[in-house]
Design an enzyme around this catalytic site. Sequence first.
Site, PDB file in Angstrom:
ATOM      1  CD  GLU A 263      -2.922  -1.163   2.315  1.00 49.39           C
ATOM      2  OE1 GLU A 263      -2.888  -0.257   3.163  1.00 49.39           O
ATOM      3  OE2 GLU A 263      -3.713  -2.110   2.379  1.00 49.39           O
ATOM      4  CG  HIS A 281      -6.266   0.476   4.614  1.00 52.25           C
ATOM      5  ND1 HIS A 281      -5.142  -0.258   4.860  1.00 52.25           N
ATOM      6  CD2 HIS A 281      -7.088   0.239   5.673  1.00 52.25           C
ATOM      7  CE1 HIS A 281      -5.261  -0.907   6.007  1.00 52.25           C
ATOM      8  NE2 HIS A 281      -6.437  -0.625   6.516  1.00 52.25           N
TER       9      HIS A 281
END
Length: 529
Positions: A263, A281
Amino acid sequence: MKILKVLVSDALSKKGLEILKKGKKLKVDVKTGLSPQELKKVIKDYQGIIIRSKTKLTADIIDSAKLLKVIGRAGVGLDNVDVAQATKRGIIVMNAPGGNSISTAEHTMSMLLALSRNIPQANASLKRHEWDRKKFMGVELYGKTLGIIGLGRIGSEVAKRALSFGMEMIAYDPYCSIEKAKELRIKLGGLKELFTQSDYITVHTPLIKETRHLIGEKEIKLMKKGVRIINCARGGIVDEKSLLKALKTGRVAGTAMDVFEKEPPLNSPLLKIDNVISTPHLGASTEEAQVNVAIDIAKQVADALLGRGIRNAVNMPTIPKEIFKVIQPYISLAEKMGSLQMQLIEGRPQRLKVTYSGEVINFDLAPITIALIKGLLEPVLPGRVNYVNAPLIAKERGIEIVEIKSSASLDFSNLISLEIETDKRKSSISGTLFGKNDPRIVVIDGYYVDAVPSGYMIITFNEDRPGIIGRIGTVLGENNINIAGMTFGRRKKAGRAITVINIDSPVSDDLLKKIKKFKWIKEIKLLKL
Ligand code: NAD
Ligand code: MLT
């Protein structure tokens, strides 16, 4: 008054900051966006740190945090914290579970619906001024089977919501009870069953060794053609390479991802695929969840630092406040018993047997046993051992610990008995609480005594002869050492006996030697509890 410092290194709702700043005992600094090098430098001044997912507390950063006592994670996942290293260093690691479960469950449901009705794709198409009603034909959730992997806080909330959509459900969670699944009106099954029966599969486990790539090529092959997969838990639970392949062949009809192996996943080929919908997220990104986790973690960290109890620690047992009040006297007794035993025994401890009897067996014994181990190790590792690392240090030293709950009837309403085996000998002591809060040592190596485990204590093993008490009293008196209490025990007249004396100040080795000169005294020890 010593001021304790807390560093907040990721953005935290101001409601949480207000809690930390309330009162004058904590000083709070908010320093977000620190590089690992900057963090390593500043963290050494803090007793507490509060993070979200951005700050990475690696082993070397934890090692440079010399004063650190508590790490608080505003959220659930702790994959950004080296918990093992923190435990080794005796640092409590706590998270704030629960505060964002509803938000994440709602996000999962949004993903499930968006995936079924192609909402992101249709929205983008319309914004391109297209009017394509055929292309975005969807499917209903009603009557479909949802496979839930991980039936914890979020998995359960998803189950409740999916039920109201008329979905059938099957869950896999090796640690979930059948009763809980029944309550949720969900069938617990094996992974294979779940893979073969589900139209949708959603994962809600932590990312751990056992769950990394829990869904990979082999597993996807078992699934129904056209299955849809949702991951709002942690990147890495689903193997992205295998998923990509299966999306391209159509074996997986679509996937919704809130989390990624890396990420941000900016170069991920998954983002280029039409039947992948994704969010950055955002599971816990609601105003409510962020306030909830900030308040929870701020309260927890403040309470832990200020000695008001520990909750949601992942590396030591959590004790609710009300229970803590009741078992605290046992914790204190056990710690003193461990310390007393260690100072009395000779040799390296190899085996420890703790037997609990009477009222105490109704409580969670883990914190009491941990306190006992801490007490035992402290005299040899002063300042190094605490409630977090005591079991680990004992394990590293090869000390076997056996905990027994006994239902034997007793002369006492509660009793903790400790037997210790070293490479030299075996020894044992028992302790009890008189009333609710009055600790007593009642047996030492089979001799019944009535000793208050506190402060400085002289313990002698001697022959039961007249004049012993007088002799000790005289030597102590001559040296201005005040006796606070005394008890002795023997098995038979004129046999071996034990004398336990509480004194108000320490005595020198010379003084102990002087007492030992008395021929009936075989062994003498000064203990500090
Ligand atoms: P939880 O601890 O309440 O539940 C996890 C469940 O997984 C437990 O019931 C556990 O028994 C089960 N489990 C553990 N190992 C398993 C295995 N090998 N196979 C199947 N089940 C297993 O946690 P939670 O609060 O429900 O969180 C679940 C996940 O969601 C975590 O990974 C957490 O980090 C993540 N999360 C993500 C977001 C987000 O923003 N996307 C927000 C909050 C939580
Ligand atoms: C969590 O683990 O709580 C979520 O992933 C949200 C976050 O990272 O803050």
